[in-house]
Motif scaffolding. Structure first.
Motif, PDB file in Angstrom:
ATOM      1  N   GLY A  24       0.805  -1.222   0.000  1.00 28.97           N
ATOM      2  CA  GLY A  24       0.000   0.000   0.000  1.00 28.97           C
ATOM      3  C   GLY A  24       0.834   1.266   0.000  1.00 28.97           C
ATOM      4  N   THR A  25       2.126   1.130   0.305  1.00 30.64           N
ATOM      5  CA  THR A  25       2.973   2.324   0.439  1.00 30.64           C
ATOM      6  C   THR A  25       4.356   2.068  -0.174  1.00 30.64           C
ATOM      7  OG1 THR A  25       3.888   1.552   2.532  1.00 30.64           O
ATOM      8  CG2 THR A  25       1.903   2.907   2.663  1.00 30.64           C
ATOM      9  N   GLN A  26       5.069   3.166  -0.341  1.00 31.00           N
ATOM     10  CA  GLN A  26       6.460   3.093  -0.812  1.00 31.00           C
ATOM     11  C   GLN A  26       7.306   2.217   0.108  1.00 31.00           C
ATOM     12  OE1 GLN A  26       8.286   3.776  -3.146  1.00 31.00           O
ATOM     13  NE2 GLN A  26       7.816   5.699  -4.146  1.00 31.00           N
ATOM     14  N   GLU A  27       7.114   2.427   1.419  1.00 35.20           N
ATOM     15  CA  GLU A  27       7.909   1.681   2.406  1.00 35.20           C
ATOM     16  C   GLU A  27       7.685   0.183   2.217  1.00 35.20           C
ATOM     17  OE1 GLU A  27       6.000   4.427   3.229  1.00 35.20           O
ATOM     18  OE2 GLU A  27       7.874   5.561   3.099  1.00 35.20           O
ATOM     19  N   GLU A  28       6.414  -0.192   2.036  1.00 37.47           N
ATOM     20  CA  GLU A  28       6.114  -1.611   1.848  1.00 37.47           C
ATOM     21  C   GLU A  28       6.718  -2.119   0.543  1.00 37.47           C
ATOM     22  OE1 GLU A  28       1.979  -1.493   4.435  1.00 37.47           O
ATOM     23  OE2 GLU A  28       1.859  -1.666   2.259  1.00 37.47           O
ATOM     24  N   ALA A  29       6.715  -1.287  -0.486  1.00 34.69           N
ATOM     25  CA  ALA A  29       7.322  -1.699  -1.758  1.00 34.69           C
ATOM     26  C   ALA A  29       8.828  -1.923  -1.584  1.00 34.69           C
ATOM     27  CB  ALA A  29       7.075  -0.636  -2.834  1.00 34.69           C
ATOM     28  N   ARG A  30       9.446  -1.116  -0.714  1.00 36.25           N
ATOM     29  CA  ARG A  30      10.896  -1.243  -0.486  1.00 36.25           C
ATOM     30  C   ARG A  30      11.223  -2.495   0.304  1.00 36.25           C
ATOM     31  NH1 ARG A  30      10.772   4.196   1.245  1.00 36.25           N
ATOM     32  NH2 ARG A  30      10.893   5.470  -0.620  1.00 36.25           N
ATOM     33  N   SER A  31      10.298  -2.937   1.148  1.00 40.60           N
ATOM     34  CA  SER A  31      10.660  -4.028   2.066  1.00 40.60           C
ATOM     35  C   SER A  31      10.060  -5.374   1.689  1.00 40.60           C
ATOM     36  CB  SER A  31      10.235  -3.660   3.490  1.00 40.60           C
ATOM     37  OG  SER A  31       8.834  -3.484   3.521  1.00 40.60           O
ATOM     38  N   ILE A  32       9.176  -5.409   0.722  1.00 36.49           N
ATOM     39  CA  ILE A  32       8.472  -6.664   0.444  1.00 36.49           C
ATOM     40  C   ILE A  32       9.447  -7.741  -0.066  1.00 36.49           C
ATOM     41  CG2 ILE A  32       7.826  -6.127  -1.968  1.00 36.49           C
ATOM     42  CD1 ILE A  32       5.095  -7.383  -1.215  1.00 36.49           C
ATOM     43  N   ILE A  38       5.385   3.906  -6.530  1.00 31.61           N
ATOM     44  CA  ILE A  38       5.474   2.537  -5.999  1.00 31.61           C
ATOM     45  C   ILE A  38       5.981   1.588  -7.088  1.00 31.61           C
ATOM     46  CG2 ILE A  38       4.077   0.591  -5.170  1.00 31.61           C
ATOM     47  CD1 ILE A  38       2.422   2.597  -3.562  1.00 31.61           C
ATOM     48  N   VAL A  39       5.459   1.752  -8.298  1.00 36.44           N
ATOM     49  CA  VAL A  39       5.880   0.875  -9.398  1.00 36.44           C
ATOM     50  C   VAL A  39       7.367   1.086  -9.704  1.00 36.44           C
ATOM     51  CG1 VAL A  39       5.623   0.484 -11.885  1.00 36.44           C
ATOM     52  CG2 VAL A  39       3.602   0.581 -10.428  1.00 36.44           C
TER      53      VAL A  39
END
Ligand code: SF4
Length: 304
Positions: A143-151, A175-176
């Motif tokens: 849902g967020t940039q942070e989540e995109a960085r850590s997934i 995010i993409v």
């Protein structure tokens, strides 16, 4: 004199229009009650209006009496709800927006091909819950940039992103970009998932914000696409307010405003925008200047 810049397109999209007409047609054909799973659209005024006409809103398929008529909303549902409805002998009217169905189809296809699907969307939103239900073991929610960085994914060579239809185009691009950096081979859907209506309403607001001193977005706080419109205007540096209806307007927000940009989310009936304009006209001398960003000609057949 104050100028109200009225953005167009605004208000009902083809999917919402279809879902509401489907409830009304079902009520006329079968008589009340017609059950509706969750809110037909995220707008309290629309829900209340349909409730008065005989629609009954339920949170779970189990709450619907056997063999009754049940309508699935524009946000769509997963296979579990469909199976439950079959088991209870319900007569289903499926008003899932065809553009949401397209996303479900992509999810099924990529899951069958063994991809990890990164679904970019709002956790807990009805559309997200429905979409994730089609392949819960293959989907990771971001849902967020942070989540995109850590997934983390098991196989970075076989990953695809899919989106909720009502996201902010700008936030999604960021995010993409992060996902592409992390997974250079990430696959993309054949067609964009953010729908035409979301895109058009956002682009119209983005193009007009620079002229405005302040921005009013008519929309329910529960409505994802309405919130995005408010957020977009806010990020462009203008005071921006999400107002469910005219009663929510604080007169102080109009002080010193010469150019007011007004738009509405895809779940908002036009009479709410009209009442906001009337409310402002009672307080300020003003003219309304409608600006058409693009003409929409999308219509979906009713499922009933
Ligand atoms: S916002 Fe887009 S995807 Fe959602 S119901 Fe409307 S047209 Fe369909």
């Amino acid at each position: 004199m104050m100028r109200i810049i009225l953005a167009k397109p605004r208000g009902f999209c083809a999917g919402v229009d279809r879902a509401i007409k489907s409830v009304e047609k079902a009520l006329a054909r079968y008589g009340p009650p017609v059950y509706v799973l969750k809110h037909i659209v995220h707008n309290a005024h629309v829900v209340e209006d349909l409730r008065r006409k005989g629609a009954v809103f339920v949170q779970r398929v189990e709450d619907v009496p056997e063999h009754a008529h049940l309508l699935f909303s524009a946000h769509g549902v997963g296979p579990k709800q469909r199976a439950l409805a079959r088991m209870r002998g319900l007569r289903v009217i499926d008003a899932t927006c065809p553009l949401v169905e397209k996303v479900h189809h992509e999810i099924r296809r990529f899951a069958a091909e063994g991809y990890t699907i990164i679904y970019i969307g709002d956790a807990g939103h009805d559309e997200t819950l429905g979409a994730v239900g089609w392949a819960p073991d293959c989907i990771k929610l971001v849902g967020t940039q942070e989540e995109a960085r850590s997934i983390a994914v098991a196989n970075p060579e076989k990953v695809v992103y899919i989106m909720q239809t009502t996201l902010s185009m700008v936030d999604c691009e960021e995010i993409v970009a992060t996902l592409r950096e992390r997974f250079p081979k990430i696959a993309v859907p054949h067609k964009p998932d953010i729908c035409y209506a979301t895109g058009n309403r956002q682009k119209a607001v983005m193009s007009l914000v620079p002229e405005a001193d302040s921005v009013f977005i008519v929309g329910d706080p529960e409505s994802a696409n309405s919130r995005r419109l408010r957020d977009i205007a806010g990020k462009l540096g203008k005071p921006a307010y999400l107002i469910p209806d005219a009663a929510a307007i604080d007169d102080a927000w109009l002080e010193g405003v010469e150019m007011l940009l007004l738009s509405s989310g895809a779940s908002v009936p036009e009479h709410l925008v009209d009442s906001v304009i009337r409310h402002i006209k009672e307080r300020r001398e003003c003219v309304v200047d409608e600006r058409i960003f693009v003409k929409e000609q999308v219509h979906f057949h009713l499922p009933i």
